[in-house]
Design a protein around this motif. Structure first.
Motif, PDB file in Angstrom:
ATOM      1  N   MET A   1       0.844  -1.195   0.000  1.00  0.00           N
ATOM      2  CA  MET A   1       0.000   0.000   0.000  1.00  0.00           C
ATOM      3  C   MET A   1       0.876   1.240   0.000  1.00  0.00           C
ATOM      4  O   MET A   1       1.870   1.309   0.705  1.00  0.00           O
ATOM      5  N   ALA A   2       0.501   2.214  -0.774  1.00  0.00           N
ATOM      6  CA  ALA A   2       1.299   3.448  -0.860  1.00  0.00           C
ATOM      7  C   ALA A   2       1.216   4.212   0.443  1.00  0.00           C
ATOM      8  O   ALA A   2       0.210   4.242   1.131  1.00  0.00           O
ATOM      9  N   SER A   3       2.282   4.851   0.807  1.00  0.00           N
ATOM     10  CA  SER A   3       2.320   5.634   2.040  1.00  0.00           C
ATOM     11  C   SER A   3       1.579   6.944   1.845  1.00  0.00           C
ATOM     12  O   SER A   3       1.338   7.415   0.738  1.00  0.00           O
ATOM     13  N   SER A   4       1.209   7.558   3.013  1.00  0.00           N
ATOM     14  CA  SER A   4       0.541   8.856   2.966  1.00  0.00           C
ATOM     15  C   SER A   4       1.393   9.878   2.253  1.00  0.00           C
ATOM     16  O   SER A   4       0.917  10.688   1.467  1.00  0.00           O
ATOM     17  N   GLY A   5       2.720   9.834   2.562  1.00  0.00           N
ATOM     18  CA  GLY A   5       3.620  10.799   1.942  1.00  0.00           C
ATOM     19  C   GLY A   5       3.677  10.655   0.446  1.00  0.00           C
ATOM     20  O   GLY A   5       3.672  11.622  -0.299  1.00  0.00           O
ATOM     21  N   SER A   6       3.709   9.385  -0.056  1.00  0.00           N
ATOM     22  CA  SER A   6       3.781   9.173  -1.497  1.00  0.00           C
ATOM     23  C   SER A   6       2.482   9.582  -2.171  1.00  0.00           C
ATOM     24  O   SER A   6       2.477  10.075  -3.289  1.00  0.00           O
ATOM     25  N   ILE A   7       1.329   9.353  -1.470  1.00  0.00           N
ATOM     26  CA  ILE A   7       0.036   9.770  -2.018  1.00  0.00           C
ATOM     27  C   ILE A   7      -0.011  11.294  -2.115  1.00  0.00           C
ATOM     28  O   ILE A   7      -0.439  11.860  -3.121  1.00  0.00           O
ATOM     29  N   TYR A   8       0.463  11.959  -1.047  1.00  0.00           N
ATOM     30  CA  TYR A   8       0.503  13.422  -1.056  1.00  0.00           C
ATOM     31  C   TYR A   8       1.363  13.933  -2.197  1.00  0.00           C
ATOM     32  O   TYR A   8       0.976  14.843  -2.943  1.00  0.00           O
ATOM     33  N   SER A   9       2.539  13.344  -2.343  1.00  0.00           N
ATOM     34  CA  SER A   9       3.456  13.782  -3.385  1.00  0.00           C
ATOM     35  C   SER A   9       2.862  13.553  -4.767  1.00  0.00           C
ATOM     36  O   SER A   9       2.939  14.411  -5.643  1.00  0.00           O
TER      37      SER A   9
ATOM     38  N   ARG B   1      16.295  17.251  -0.260  1.00  0.00           N
ATOM     39  CA  ARG B   1      17.753  17.258  -0.195  1.00  0.00           C
ATOM     40  C   ARG B   1      18.343  17.232  -1.599  1.00  0.00           C
ATOM     41  O   ARG B   1      17.745  16.716  -2.535  1.00  0.00           O
ATOM     42  N   VAL B   2      19.535  17.759  -1.705  1.00  0.00           N
ATOM     43  CA  VAL B   2      20.288  17.639  -2.952  1.00  0.00           C
ATOM     44  C   VAL B   2      20.849  16.225  -3.035  1.00  0.00           C
ATOM     45  O   VAL B   2      21.374  15.690  -2.060  1.00  0.00           O
ATOM     46  N   ASN B   3      20.719  15.627  -4.198  1.00  0.00           N
ATOM     47  CA  ASN B   3      21.255  14.284  -4.411  1.00  0.00           C
ATOM     48  C   ASN B   3      22.676  14.421  -4.950  1.00  0.00           C
ATOM     49  O   ASN B   3      22.894  14.615  -6.135  1.00  0.00           O
ATOM     50  N   TRP B   4      23.659  14.331  -4.049  1.00  0.00           N
ATOM     51  CA  TRP B   4      25.056  14.511  -4.438  1.00  0.00           C
ATOM     52  C   TRP B   4      25.609  13.231  -5.041  1.00  0.00           C
ATOM     53  O   TRP B   4      25.433  12.145  -4.495  1.00  0.00           O
ATOM     54  N   GLN B   5      26.293  13.377  -6.167  1.00  0.00           N
ATOM     55  CA  GLN B   5      26.810  12.217  -6.891  1.00  0.00           C
ATOM     56  C   GLN B   5      28.278  11.974  -6.572  1.00  0.00           C
ATOM     57  O   GLN B   5      29.026  12.897  -6.270  1.00  0.00           O
ATOM     58  N   ASP B   6      28.683  10.705  -6.684  1.00  0.00           N
ATOM     59  CA  ASP B   6      30.099  10.350  -6.491  1.00  0.00           C
ATOM     60  C   ASP B   6      30.898  10.691  -7.731  1.00  0.00           C
ATOM     61  O   ASP B   6      30.370  10.765  -8.819  1.00  0.00           O
TER      62      ASP B   6
ATOM     63  N   LEU C   1      17.474  11.885   9.613  1.00  0.00           N
ATOM     64  CA  LEU C   1      17.329  10.450   9.838  1.00  0.00           C
ATOM     65  C   LEU C   1      16.523   9.763   8.741  1.00  0.00           C
ATOM     66  O   LEU C   1      16.914   8.723   8.219  1.00  0.00           O
ATOM     67  N   LEU C   2      15.374  10.350   8.376  1.00  0.00           N
ATOM     68  CA  LEU C   2      14.433   9.683   7.482  1.00  0.00           C
ATOM     69  C   LEU C   2      14.526  10.213   6.057  1.00  0.00           C
ATOM     70  O   LEU C   2      14.954  11.339   5.812  1.00  0.00           O
ATOM     71  N   ALA C   3      14.076   9.375   5.130  1.00  0.00           N
ATOM     72  CA  ALA C   3      14.011   9.757   3.723  1.00  0.00           C
ATOM     73  C   ALA C   3      12.909  10.794   3.516  1.00  0.00           C
ATOM     74  O   ALA C   3      11.997  10.938   4.336  1.00  0.00           O
ATOM     75  N   ASP C   4      12.978  11.519   2.405  1.00  0.00           N
ATOM     76  CA  ASP C   4      12.020  12.597   2.148  1.00  0.00           C
ATOM     77  C   ASP C   4      10.576  12.100   2.166  1.00  0.00           C
ATOM     78  O   ASP C   4       9.677  12.779   2.659  1.00  0.00           O
ATOM     79  N   SER C   5      10.329  10.915   1.620  1.00  0.00           N
ATOM     80  CA  SER C   5       8.961  10.405   1.566  1.00  0.00           C
ATOM     81  C   SER C   5       8.386  10.187   2.958  1.00  0.00           C
ATOM     82  O   SER C   5       7.199  10.427   3.213  1.00  0.00           O
ATOM     83  N   LYS C   6       9.223   9.755   3.889  1.00  0.00           N
ATOM     84  CA  LYS C   6       8.742   9.541   5.255  1.00  0.00           C
ATOM     85  C   LYS C   6       8.612  10.861   6.010  1.00  0.00           C
ATOM     86  O   LYS C   6       7.777  10.979   6.921  1.00  0.00           O
ATOM     87  N   LEU C   7       9.378  11.841   5.625  1.00  0.00           N
ATOM     88  CA  LEU C   7       9.194  13.169   6.195  1.00  0.00           C
ATOM     89  C   LEU C   7       7.836  13.737   5.783  1.00  0.00           C
ATOM     90  O   LEU C   7       7.181  14.430   6.572  1.00  0.00           O
ATOM     91  N   ASP C   8       7.405  13.437   4.557  1.00  0.00           N
ATOM     92  CA  ASP C   8       6.069  13.857   4.112  1.00  0.00           C
ATOM     93  C   ASP C   8       4.991  13.223   4.983  1.00  0.00           C
ATOM     94  O   ASP C   8       3.990  13.864   5.328  1.00  0.00           O
ATOM     95  N   VAL C   9       5.185  11.964   5.350  1.00  0.00           N
ATOM     96  CA  VAL C   9       4.229  11.279   6.224  1.00  0.00           C
ATOM     97  C   VAL C   9       4.155  11.998   7.574  1.00  0.00           C
ATOM     98  O   VAL C   9       3.066  12.237   8.118  1.00  0.00           O
ATOM     99  N   LEU C  10       5.315  12.352   8.124  1.00  0.00           N
ATOM    100  CA  LEU C  10       5.342  13.031   9.416  1.00  0.00           C
ATOM    101  C   LEU C  10       4.627  14.381   9.340  1.00  0.00           C
ATOM    102  O   LEU C  10       3.923  14.776  10.274  1.00  0.00           O
TER     103      LEU C  10
ATOM    104  N   GLY D   1      14.533   8.980  -1.003  1.00  0.00           N
ATOM    105  CA  GLY D   1      15.448   9.931  -0.417  1.00  0.00           C
ATOM    106  C   GLY D   1      16.870   9.442  -0.375  1.00  0.00           C
ATOM    107  O   GLY D   1      17.746  10.099   0.158  1.00  0.00           O
ATOM    108  N   PHE D   2      17.115   8.221  -0.946  1.00  0.00           N
ATOM    109  CA  PHE D   2      18.438   7.620  -0.837  1.00  0.00           C
ATOM    110  C   PHE D   2      19.189   7.695  -2.149  1.00  0.00           C
ATOM    111  O   PHE D   2      18.629   7.955  -3.207  1.00  0.00           O
ATOM    112  N   GLU D   3      20.467   7.386  -2.049  1.00  0.00           N
ATOM    113  CA  GLU D   3      21.333   7.442  -3.213  1.00  0.00           C
ATOM    114  C   GLU D   3      22.156   6.173  -3.269  1.00  0.00           C
ATOM    115  O   GLU D   3      22.714   5.735  -2.276  1.00  0.00           O
TER     116      GLU D   3
END
Length: 971
Positions: free
Chosen positions: A1-9, A966-971, A247-256, A157-159
Motif C-alpha cells: 500500500m502506498a504511504s501517505s507521503g507518497s500519495i501526497y506527493s 535534499r540535494v542528491n550529491w553524486q560520487d 534520519l528519514l528519507a524525504d517520503s517519510k518526512l512527508d508522512v510526518l 530519499g536515498f542514493e
C-alpha cells in the motif's frame, strides 16, 4: 500500500500538471485576444475609436468586469490597471468634446495600453518558463526515482553508491560494525572509579555529587515508566525534532508532516506508543532494519537506517527525554561545590585585602574569565544534548565542515611542507625562549592560599547571550575565541600552545561495552541497560544485499539518532571532567567528537593531550591522526607584536590545526583559507553541476548549497578577531571560484562558458533548453514567490559587513594598554587624594592596613588579575575579548523614500505568501534590500513592477516541495 507521503506527493504532482496545463490554455487565449486587438488598432490608425477599441481589448484580456461599460473595481487582481482604465474612460469623454486634447496625448494613451498588454504577455511567458522548469525537474526526478527504485522499499530519499571508493568505505564500515570491539571493561570501570571516586581530600564533594546524580537517574526512570508518555503535545515536538534531523528519507518526512495536522491520527499513534513504552522490556527492532549509504555534500558518506516511522518517533522521544535529563543532571554535577575546577587566576586572601584597601571593593563579574566561562558552559559543555525537548537546533544544507581528511590523501605536498615547517620552528625555538621567559614574569605570581572569587560562579551564564544557534555556529564561535585568545595571550603572556583533534568515527566505533559501563556507573538500571543493548545490537542488512541475512551490530551506534548522540556525549563527558581535573581547571572545548585545547602553558597542553590519549585508548576508541595537529606560538620580543612559531616537541600531535578550508598559520597567528583545498572543491562542484545540467532547479539548489553556503561556511564566519583581511580573502576566493568554473578552458573540470559568471551561465543554459532570451539579472536573484529563481549571491552578504569589521584587530590590544594605564593613574590619584570610596559591607576586612599603606599598589600588582576581575574601566580585557568576538552586522542599504523601489514594493500589497522581498522595506533583511535596490530598477523596467509573474500562476506547492528536499550529491 502506498504511504501517505507518497500519495501526497503524487497528488501534488497531478495538481501541478493540471495547473500548468490550465496556465498554458490561459496564455494561448490571452495571446490570441492580444493579437486580434493590436492588429485591429494598427489597421485603424490613431483615433478616439482606436483607443476605445484598445481599452475594451485590454479590459477583456485581463478579465476585468464591467457594468454598462464601466470598470468594476477589485474584480481582477490588477488594481493599478483598473485605476488606469477608469481614469481613461473619463479622459476619453473629455477628448470627445475638448479639441485641445492632442494627437500626442492619444498616442501616449495608446502606447500605455499596448505596454500593459506587452507586460502581461511577458508575465505569461515567464510563467510558462517557470512551468517548463518545473516539468523539467519533475521529469528528471521521476526518471531518477524509477531507475533507483527498490521493489521492497521506498528509497526516494536515498542514493545508490557504486564507486570504488564508496564500496571500499562500505566494506570498512561493515567490518567495524559487525566485529566486536576489544574494549577492556575492567579498565573502563577502573578509570571511572579513579576519576569520580578518588581517595583525596576532594573525594567527599565528588562522592556527594555522584550520589545526587545517581538519585536523579532513578527518579527520571520512574518518570519514564508512566503509562502516559505520549499525547498530542509530546508527539508534536517529537515529530518536529525528526523533521529537523536527517534520519528519514524525504517520503517519510512527508508522512510526518501529514501527522502534524491530523489530531485523530496523533491520538491513535499516542495510544500505540504508550503501550509500546509500558512494554519496554519486550521492545525490539523486528526481524531486520535495512541500511543505505548517502553521500554528503563534503564528499563523505553516512550509513542510514530505513526504519519504520512509528519506530522513529518512539526512539526520537526516548532520545530527547534522556538528552534533556543528562544535560540538566550533569550540569548540576558540574556546578556542585568543589567538583569542577576553574582555570582563572584565583585571588588570594591577602591580595584581595590589599586591592580593597587601595582600589575599593573587588568584583569578579563580568570579567574576562566569566565571559569565557559562560561561552564554555552555554555552547560547549555537552553541546550535543538538548536544553529542552522543544529546542530547535537544525542546520541548513551546506552548513557542514569540509572533509580535510580526504584532502590529505590527495595532497602529496602536505607531509613535506609539515617537515620543513617543523625544522624551521626548531631553529627559531632557542632564539625565542629568553625574551619569552622575560615576558612571562609579568603574569606569573604565587597564588598559594588562594580562594576562588565568590561571585564568578553565580554569573556564569550572562543571560544566555553566548549560546550558539546550532553546531556550525558553535564551531565558528570556537574559531573566533581561539583567534581572540591568540592575540591576547601572545601580547599579555608571551605565548600560547594549542592542539585540535578528533575521535576517529565516534558513532560507528563506540564500543557497546563502554556505553554500558558508563551508564551503569552513573546509576542507570538493568531494565534500561537491557533496552540499550537491544537498541545497539540492531539486526542490519544493506538494502541492495537482497539475498543476505541480517546481522546484529556489535560495535557502534545507529547514525542520526538522538539516543546515539546521548551515548556519545555521556561517555565524552568523562573526558571533559578528566581534562579539567588534570590541568587545574583548564577547559576542553569540545563540539561532539571534535575537541580543542589551548593554554599559555605548554606543559598543560601536553598534560591535556596525554590524558586525552589515555582516555580514548581505554574507552576502546581511536584518535583521528589526520585531523590532529598543534601549534606553539609566541611574540618575537617585548617591542614587537609579530608572532613566531615554536616547536611543539613530541608531547603534542603533529600536523596542522585545521577547520573546514582554514588552517592556522603559526607564522601569523591567523586562520587563513587553504587555496589548494578550495581548488579540490572547485573541481568537485564542477562535477556536481555537470551532473545536474539537464535540470535547472536542481542545478540552482546544488549551486546555492555548495557555492553560497558550503564554501562560505568553511571559509569561517567573519568576526573582528579575523580582521578585514579575512573578508577580502573570502571575496577574492569567491570570485576565483566563479571564474574557474565558468570561464572557458580545456580543463575537463570547466563547464565551458566564457563569462566567468554564474548568472551568464544560467542565462545560456535556460536559453538553450527553452529559448527564452534577454532575462534580466534580477530574475535569477529574486525570490521564487515573485517568480524569480532565487540564486544566492555570496558577495552581497560579505560586502554588507566588510566595513564593519576591525581592519587591524591587534590595535585593540594597543588601546587596551593605554586604557589600563589611564585607569591605573586615575586610581592612584583617587587613592592619593583620599577620595576612595570604601563600603565596609562590601569588603573582606574593612580594618585591614598593609605595611606599605603610604605607597600605592605597584602597576605589576594592579594588573595581576586581568582575567579574573572586573576592573571597572571601559576597554578592559573583558571588553577587548567581547569586541574581538563580535560578529559584524550587515550595513543595510538605503532607498529613496518616494523612489521607484518603494513605490514598487507598495504595489506588492500585503500578500501573505511573500518572503524575502516584501511590501515593507523596513521589515526586509539586509540581503534582500540589496537585491531589490540593485536589481529592482531593471525588473521594474522589464516587468512593470517587482513581480515577474502574477500571483496564482506559479506551481508554488511543488516548488516548496522541491526546495524542502535534499540535494542528491553524486560520487
Amino acid at each position: 500500500m502506498a504511504s501517505s507521503g507518497s500519495i501526497y506527493s503524487e497528488t501534488l504532482h497531478n495538481l501541478t500538471h493540471i495547473k500548468l496545463d490550465e496556465l498554458e490554455k490561459k496564455r494561448k487565449t490571452f495571446e490570441k485576444q492580444r493579437h486580434d486587438f493590436t492588429n485591429a488598432t494598427q489597421l485603424a490608425g490613431l483615433s478616439l475609436q482606436t483607443i476605445e477599441t484598445l481599452k475594451e481589448g485590454v479590459t477583456k484580456c485581463f478579465g476585468i468586469s464591467t457594468i454598462d461599460g464601466r470598470i468594476l473595481p477589485g474584480t481582477s487582481g490588477h488594481q493599478r490597471l483598473e485605476i488606469i482604465l477608469r481614469n481613461l474612460d473619463r479622459f476619453l469623454a473629455q477628448a470627445r468634446y475638448d479639441p485641445s486634447v492632442s494627437l500626442q496625448t492619444l498616442h501616449r494613451w495608446q502606447q500605455s495600453l499596448l505596454r500593459q498588454l506587452d507586460l502581461q504577455a511577458l508575465k505569461f511567458e515567464y510563467a510558462s518558463l517557470y512551468g517548463q522548469l518545473t516539468k523539467q525537474w519533475l521529469s528528471v526526478t521521476q526518471k531518477s526515482a524509477s531507475s533507483d527504485q527498490d521493489s521492497e522499499m521506498d528509497m526516494s530519499g536515498f542514493e545508490h553508491i557504486s564507486s570504488g571508493k564508496s564500496l571500499e568505505s562500505r566494506l570498512a564500515w561493515e567490518q567495524g560494525a559487525f566485529t566486536s570491539s576489544n574494549v577492556d571493561r575492567k579498565a573502563v570501570a577502573h578509570m571511572l572509579q579513579t576519576s569520580f571516586e578518588p581517595v583525596t581530600e576532594n573525594s567527599k564533594n565528588l562522592g556527594n555529587a555522584l550520589n545526587t546524580l545517581r538519585t536523579k537517574v532513578r527518579t527520571f526512570e520512574r518518570d519514564l515508566a508512566s503509562p502516559v508518555n505520549f499525547n498530542a503535545e509530546t508527539l508534536n515536538w517529537t515529530i518536529k525534532s525528526l523533521l529537523a534531523s536527517d534520519l528519514l528519507a524525504d517520503s517519510k518526512l512527508d508522512v510526518l508532516r501529514d501527522f502534524l495536522g491530523n489530531t485523530t491520527m496523533l491520538k491513535e499513534i499516542a495510544d500505540v506508543l504508550n503501550m509500546r513504552m509500558v512494554a519496554l522490556d519486550d521492545w525490539s527492532w523486528g526481524h531486520e532494519v535495512l541500511l543505505e549509504k548517502r553521500r554528503q555534500l563534503n564528499g563523505t558518506s553516512k550509513v542510514y537506517m530505513d526504519e519504520d516511522v512509528l519506530q522513529a518517533i518512539f526512539l526520537q522521544y526516548i532520545g530527547l527525554r534522556w538528552s534533556v535529563f543528562w544535560k540538566n543532571a550533569l550540569r548540576s554535577f558540574r556546578s556542585a561545590n568543589g567538583v569542577w575546577k576553574t582555570w582563572h587566576t584565583s585571588i588570594s586572601l591577602s591580595d584581595r585585602k590589599r586591592r580593597e584597601f587601595y582600589l575599593g571593593p573587588v568584583s569578579a563579574h563580568p570579567s574576562f574569565g566569566s565571559v569565557r566561562l559562560a561561552m564554555y558552559r552555554q555552547g560547549y559543555f555537552l553541546s550535543q544534548l538538548s536544553d529542552s525537548v522543544t529546542e530547535e537546533n537544525s542546520t541548513g544544507e551546506g552548513e557542514e565542515e569540509a572533509d580535510f581528511e580526504g584532502f590529505i590523501g590527495h595532497n602529496p605536498n602536505y607531509a613535506r611542507k609539515r617537515k620543513l615547517q617543523t625544522a624551521r620552528i626548531n631553529r627559531q625555538d632557542q632564539a625565542a625562549r629568553a625574551p619569552r621567559r622575560q615576558m612571562m614574569v609579568a603574569s606569573s605570581y604565587n597564588t598559594s592560599g588562594s580562594t576562588k572569587p565568590a561571585t564568578l560562579e553565580a554569573h556564569e551564564d550572562l543571560s544566555g547571550q553566548y549560546k550558539p544557534k546550532n553546531a556550525m555556529d558553535a564551531k565558528q564561535s570556537l574559531l573566533h575565541l581561539l583567534s581572540a585568545e591568540i592575540l591576547i595571550k601572545t601580547r599579555l603572556q608571551g605565548e600560547i600552545t594549542c592542539f585540535r583533534s578528533q575521535i576517529d568515527n565516534l558513532y560507528s566505533s563506540l564500543p557497546h561495552g563502554t556505553i554500558e559501563n558508563v551508564w551503569q556507573f552513573f546509576g542507570v538500571s538493568k531494565r534500561w541497560l537491557r533496552f540499550i543493548e537491544r537498541f545497539l545490537t540492531a539486526p542490519l542488512r544493506f538494502a541492495d544485499d537482497e539475498f543476505s541475512e541480517p546481522r546484529p551490530r556489535k560495535t557502534g551506534v545507529p547514525g542520526s539518532h538522538v539516543l546515539s548522540e546521548v551515548f556519545g556525549e555521556v561517555v565524552l563527558f568523562c573526558l571533559d571532567f578528566q581534562v579539567n581535573q588534570e590541568t587545574d581547571g583548564e577547559l576542553l572545548w569540545r563540539t561532539n567528537d571534535d575537541f580543542w585545547f589551548w593554554s599559555s602553558s605548554l606543559a598543560k597542553c601536553e598534560r591535556a593531550w596525554s590524558v586525552t590519549q589515555h582516555f580514548v585508548t581505554t574507552m576502546g576508541l581511536k584518535v583521528n591522526n589526520s585531523r590532529s595537529g598543534s601549534v606553539h606560538m609566541a611574540r618575537e620580543s617585548q617591542t614587537s607584536n609579530k608572532i613566531m612559531s615554536l616547536s611543539t616537541g613530541d608531547g603534542l600531535p603533529h600536523g596542522q590545526i585545521r577547520w573546514g578550508m582554514l588552517y592556522l598559520n603559526p607564522d601569523s597567528g591567523r586562520f587563513e583559507i587553504d587555496q589548494a583545498m578550495v581548488d579540490k572543491h572547485i573541481r568537485e562542484l564542477s562535477h556536481q553541476l555537470q551532473d545536474k545540467s539537464n535540470n535547472v532547479f536542481a542545478w540552482i539548489k546544488a549551486w546555492n548549497s555548495y557555492a553560497a553556503t558550503f564554501f562560505t561556511s568553511n571559509f569561517g564566519k567573519p568576526a573582528n578577531c579575523f580582521g578585514q583581511q579575512h573578508v577580502d580573502d573570502m571575496l577574492t576566493t569567491h570570485r576565483r571560484i566563479q571564474r574557474q568554473i565558468f570561464l572557458a578552458s580545456n580543463d575537463a573540470s570547466s563547464l565551458g562558458h566564457t563569462s566567468g559568471s554564474v548568472i551568464e551561465f544560467l542565462r545560456q543554459m535556460i536559453e538553450g533548453h527553452f529559448g527564452t532570451k534577454d532575462m534580466p539579472d534580477g530574475y535569477f536573484y529574486f525570490p521564487t514567490e515573485l517568480g524569480g529563481l532565487e540564486v544566492r549571491n555570496p558577495f552581497i552578504g560579505l560586502l554588507q559587513i566588510r566595513e564593519a569589521v576591525e581592519a587591524n584587530p591587534d590595535q585593540l590590544l594597543d588601546k587596551f594598554h593605554e586604557a589600563e594605564m589611564e585607569a591605573y593613574n586615575a586610581a592612584q590619584s583617587t587613592f592619593d587624594e583620599g577620595r576612595l570610596r570604601k563600603e565596609a559591607s562590601e569588603m573582606l576586612d574593612p580594618h585591614f592596613i598593609p605595611a606599605d599603606a603610604d605607597t600605592f599598589l605597584p602597576f605589576q600588582e594592579y594588573t595581576r588579575y586581568r582575567d579574573s576581575l572586573d576592573y571597572g574601566f571601559n576597554g578592559q580585557l573583558r571588553d577587548v575579548l567581547s569586541t574581538l568576538l563580535q560578529k559584524p552586522e550587515e550595513e543595510t542599504i538605503e532607498t529613496e523614500e518616494n523612489g521607484p523601489i518603494k513605490l514598487a514594493l507598495n504595489e506588492l500589497g500585503n500578500r501573505p505568501d511573500l518572503r524575502g522581498i516584501v511590501s515593507n522595506w523596513y521589515g526586509m533583511e539586509p540581503y534582500w534590500k540589496w537585491v531589490a535596490e540593485l536589481y529592482g530598477p531593471a525588473m521594474i523596467e522589464k516587468f512593470g513592477g517587482l513581480s515577474v509573474v502574477d500571483p496564482g500562476l506559479l506551481p508554488m506547492g511543488m516548488v516548496s516541495l522541491f526546495k524542502s528536499g535534499r540535494v542528491n550529491w553524486q560520487d
